[in-house]
Scaffold this motif. Sequence first.
Motif, PDB file in Angstrom:
ATOM      1  N   ASN A 174     -13.202   8.571   0.523  1.00 48.41           N
ATOM      2  CA  ASN A 174     -11.961   9.081   1.104  1.00 48.41           C
ATOM      3  C   ASN A 174     -10.823   9.008   0.085  1.00 48.41           C
ATOM      4  O   ASN A 174     -10.787   8.109  -0.745  1.00 48.41           O
ATOM      5  CB  ASN A 174     -11.549   8.250   2.319  1.00 48.41           C
ATOM      6  N   VAL A 175      -9.916   9.954   0.205  1.00 51.21           N
ATOM      7  CA  VAL A 175      -8.664   9.917  -0.538  1.00 51.21           C
ATOM      8  C   VAL A 175      -7.571   9.606   0.488  1.00 51.21           C
ATOM      9  O   VAL A 175      -7.520  10.213   1.556  1.00 51.21           O
ATOM     10  CB  VAL A 175      -8.395  11.267  -1.241  1.00 51.21           C
ATOM     11  N   VAL A 176      -6.735   8.663   0.150  1.00 45.22           N
ATOM     12  CA  VAL A 176      -5.651   8.247   1.034  1.00 45.22           C
ATOM     13  C   VAL A 176      -4.356   8.803   0.470  1.00 45.22           C
ATOM     14  O   VAL A 176      -4.112   8.729  -0.734  1.00 45.22           O
ATOM     15  CB  VAL A 176      -5.590   6.702   1.129  1.00 45.22           C
ATOM     16  N   SER A 177      -3.533   9.358   1.357  1.00 42.54           N
ATOM     17  CA  SER A 177      -2.244   9.905   0.911  1.00 42.54           C
ATOM     18  C   SER A 177      -1.141   9.461   1.851  1.00 42.54           C
ATOM     19  O   SER A 177      -1.380   9.127   3.019  1.00 42.54           O
ATOM     20  CB  SER A 177      -2.305  11.432   0.816  1.00 42.54           C
ATOM     21  N   LEU A 178       0.051   9.476   1.342  1.00 47.87           N
ATOM     22  CA  LEU A 178       1.246   9.082   2.078  1.00 47.87           C
ATOM     23  C   LEU A 178       1.745  10.265   2.905  1.00 47.87           C
ATOM     24  O   LEU A 178       1.854  11.381   2.386  1.00 47.87           O
ATOM     25  CB  LEU A 178       2.301   8.636   1.058  1.00 47.87           C
ATOM     26  N   THR A 179       2.040  10.030   4.166  1.00 45.35           N
ATOM     27  CA  THR A 179       2.605  11.082   5.014  1.00 45.35           C
ATOM     28  C   THR A 179       4.134  11.027   4.950  1.00 45.35           C
ATOM     29  O   THR A 179       4.708  10.080   4.408  1.00 45.35           O
ATOM     30  CB  THR A 179       2.164  10.906   6.480  1.00 45.35           C
TER      31      THR A 179
ATOM     32  N   LEU B 170       1.067   6.849   9.158  1.00 43.48           N
ATOM     33  CA  LEU B 170       1.826   6.614   7.928  1.00 43.48           C
ATOM     34  C   LEU B 170       1.048   7.010   6.671  1.00 43.48           C
ATOM     35  O   LEU B 170       1.645   7.235   5.620  1.00 43.48           O
ATOM     36  CB  LEU B 170       2.253   5.151   7.854  1.00 43.48           C
ATOM     37  N   VAL B 171      -0.277   7.045   6.784  1.00 45.75           N
ATOM     38  CA  VAL B 171      -1.135   7.540   5.709  1.00 45.75           C
ATOM     39  C   VAL B 171      -2.181   8.456   6.331  1.00 45.75           C
ATOM     40  O   VAL B 171      -2.458   8.382   7.524  1.00 45.75           O
ATOM     41  CB  VAL B 171      -1.833   6.400   4.910  1.00 45.75           C
ATOM     42  N   ALA B 172      -2.741   9.315   5.498  1.00 48.49           N
ATOM     43  CA  ALA B 172      -3.814  10.208   5.936  1.00 48.49           C
ATOM     44  C   ALA B 172      -5.026   9.970   5.045  1.00 48.49           C
ATOM     45  O   ALA B 172      -4.881   9.741   3.835  1.00 48.49           O
ATOM     46  CB  ALA B 172      -3.363  11.661   5.839  1.00 48.49           C
ATOM     47  N   ARG B 173      -6.200  10.011   5.665  1.00 49.39           N
ATOM     48  CA  ARG B 173      -7.463   9.898   4.926  1.00 49.39           C
ATOM     49  C   ARG B 173      -8.165  11.238   4.993  1.00 49.39           C
ATOM     50  O   ARG B 173      -8.323  11.794   6.084  1.00 49.39           O
ATOM     51  CB  ARG B 173      -8.371   8.857   5.580  1.00 49.39           C
ATOM     52  N   THR B 174      -8.567  11.721   3.830  1.00 51.58           N
ATOM     53  CA  THR B 174      -9.326  12.969   3.773  1.00 51.58           C
ATOM     54  C   THR B 174     -10.512  12.767   2.841  1.00 51.58           C
ATOM     55  O   THR B 174     -10.419  11.977   1.889  1.00 51.58           O
ATOM     56  CB  THR B 174      -8.456  14.141   3.261  1.00 51.58           C
TER      57      THR B 174
ATOM     58  N   LEU C 129      -6.635   2.210  -5.003  1.00 52.28           N
ATOM     59  CA  LEU C 129      -5.494   1.577  -4.345  1.00 52.28           C
ATOM     60  C   LEU C 129      -5.629   0.060  -4.338  1.00 52.28           C
ATOM     61  O   LEU C 129      -4.651  -0.664  -4.548  1.00 52.28           O
ATOM     62  CB  LEU C 129      -5.345   2.098  -2.914  1.00 52.28           C
ATOM     63  N   GLY C 130      -6.837  -0.426  -4.099  1.00 49.58           N
ATOM     64  CA  GLY C 130      -7.065  -1.862  -4.101  1.00 49.58           C
ATOM     65  C   GLY C 130      -6.769  -2.480  -5.456  1.00 49.58           C
ATOM     66  O   GLY C 130      -6.110  -3.520  -5.546  1.00 49.58           O
ATOM     67  N   ARG C 131      -7.239  -1.828  -6.515  1.00 46.56           N
ATOM     68  CA  ARG C 131      -6.987  -2.343  -7.873  1.00 46.56           C
ATOM     69  C   ARG C 131      -5.504  -2.323  -8.197  1.00 46.56           C
ATOM     70  O   ARG C 131      -4.962  -3.286  -8.732  1.00 46.56           O
ATOM     71  CB  ARG C 131      -7.755  -1.530  -8.905  1.00 46.56           C
ATOM     72  N   ARG C 132      -4.835  -1.224  -7.882  1.00 48.27           N
ATOM     73  CA  ARG C 132      -3.422  -1.083  -8.257  1.00 48.27           C
ATOM     74  C   ARG C 132      -2.483  -1.946  -7.416  1.00 48.27           C
ATOM     75  O   ARG C 132      -1.435  -2.358  -7.893  1.00 48.27           O
ATOM     76  CB  ARG C 132      -2.991   0.375  -8.150  1.00 48.27           C
TER      77      ARG C 132
ATOM     78  N   LEU D 225       0.827  -1.204   0.000  1.00 43.43           N
ATOM     79  CA  LEU D 225       0.000   0.000   0.000  1.00 43.43           C
ATOM     80  C   LEU D 225       0.865   1.260   0.000  1.00 43.43           C
ATOM     81  O   LEU D 225       0.615   2.194  -0.772  1.00 43.43           O
ATOM     82  CB  LEU D 225      -0.950   0.006   1.197  1.00 43.43           C
ATOM     83  N   LEU D 226       1.896   1.289   0.824  1.00 42.29           N
ATOM     84  CA  LEU D 226       2.772   2.457   0.858  1.00 42.29           C
ATOM     85  C   LEU D 226       3.470   2.660  -0.495  1.00 42.29           C
ATOM     86  O   LEU D 226       3.559   3.789  -0.994  1.00 42.29           O
ATOM     87  CB  LEU D 226       3.805   2.327   1.976  1.00 42.29           C
ATOM     88  N   ALA D 227       3.938   1.575  -1.099  1.00 48.53           N
ATOM     89  CA  ALA D 227       4.612   1.674  -2.396  1.00 48.53           C
ATOM     90  C   ALA D 227       3.638   2.130  -3.488  1.00 48.53           C
ATOM     91  O   ALA D 227       4.002   2.931  -4.359  1.00 48.53           O
ATOM     92  CB  ALA D 227       5.242   0.332  -2.767  1.00 48.53           C
ATOM     93  N   THR D 228       2.409   1.652  -3.432  1.00 47.41           N
ATOM     94  CA  THR D 228       1.406   2.065  -4.416  1.00 47.41           C
ATOM     95  C   THR D 228       1.092   3.546  -4.260  1.00 47.41           C
ATOM     96  O   THR D 228       0.971   4.269  -5.256  1.00 47.41           O
ATOM     97  CB  THR D 228       0.128   1.211  -4.281  1.00 47.41           C
ATOM     98  N   LEU D 229       0.979   4.016  -3.022  1.00 43.65           N
ATOM     99  CA  LEU D 229       0.727   5.439  -2.794  1.00 43.65           C
ATOM    100  C   LEU D 229       1.883   6.298  -3.296  1.00 43.65           C
ATOM    101  O   LEU D 229       1.668   7.366  -3.867  1.00 43.65           O
ATOM    102  CB  LEU D 229       0.479   5.711  -1.312  1.00 43.65           C
ATOM    103  N   GLU D 230       3.090   5.835  -3.089  1.00 41.13           N
ATOM    104  CA  GLU D 230       4.231   6.605  -3.586  1.00 41.13           C
ATOM    105  C   GLU D 230       4.205   6.666  -5.117  1.00 41.13           C
ATOM    106  O   GLU D 230       4.487   7.706  -5.712  1.00 41.13           O
ATOM    107  CB  GLU D 230       5.551   5.998  -3.110  1.00 41.13           C
ATOM    108  N   GLU D 231       3.834   5.567  -5.743  1.00 47.44           N
ATOM    109  CA  GLU D 231       3.785   5.517  -7.203  1.00 47.44           C
ATOM    110  C   GLU D 231       2.639   6.355  -7.769  1.00 47.44           C
ATOM    111  O   GLU D 231       2.822   7.108  -8.721  1.00 47.44           O
ATOM    112  CB  GLU D 231       3.610   4.060  -7.654  1.00 47.44           C
ATOM    113  N   LEU D 232       1.436   6.236  -7.166  1.00 48.44           N
ATOM    114  CA  LEU D 232       0.227   6.884  -7.690  1.00 48.44           C
ATOM    115  C   LEU D 232      -0.009   8.290  -7.171  1.00 48.44           C
ATOM    116  O   LEU D 232      -0.660   9.086  -7.826  1.00 48.44           O
ATOM    117  CB  LEU D 232      -1.015   6.089  -7.277  1.00 48.44           C
ATOM    118  N   GLY D 233       0.430   8.530  -5.947  1.00 49.74           N
ATOM    119  CA  GLY D 233       0.013   9.741  -5.255  1.00 49.74           C
ATOM    120  C   GLY D 233      -1.312   9.468  -4.571  1.00 49.74           C
ATOM    121  O   GLY D 233      -1.796   8.322  -4.553  1.00 49.74           O
TER     122      GLY D 233
END
Length: 142
Positions: free
Chosen positions: A92-97, A79-83, A56-59, A41-49
């Motif tokens: 929600n949008v999830v982002s990497l902190t 480690l992640v933020a939900r907004t 995120l689930g699909r990727r 999940l962290l690696a996917t967030l870094e890749e996608l933003g």
Amino acid sequence: MTTSDWRARPSWLLTQTAQHAHRLVAEGFSSVGARGYHYRLLATLEELGPASQATLGRRSSIHLSDMVATINELADAGLVARTPDPADRRRNVVSLTTAGKRRLRQLEKRLDESQDTLLAPLSPAERQQLIELLSTLLDHHD
């Protein structure tokens, strides 16, 4: 190869090696209190933003039921933020902190160590050849 020589069959060798790989990676992550889903999940967030849980689930190939639990664990650890998504407040949008980026670097180090342990008997050229062969097989079957 004889019909009784089942231990020399590629499918058996791949399965046995995959089990060792999975164990080594799981042990590496658990040594720092993490799981494979955390890394993915962290690696996917870094890749996608920043992205929705569904994206995120699909990727990351993490099932939605596991995705919610993983996001909760990572959010609780900061480690992640939900907004709320400005375009759809129900989503929600999830982002990497910043802490999430540091954690990802730590998990990448553990993953690299696990890879080195798994591939220890191979030279750098053999490792590259193995990666190319496995990639060819995976591409063909995907």
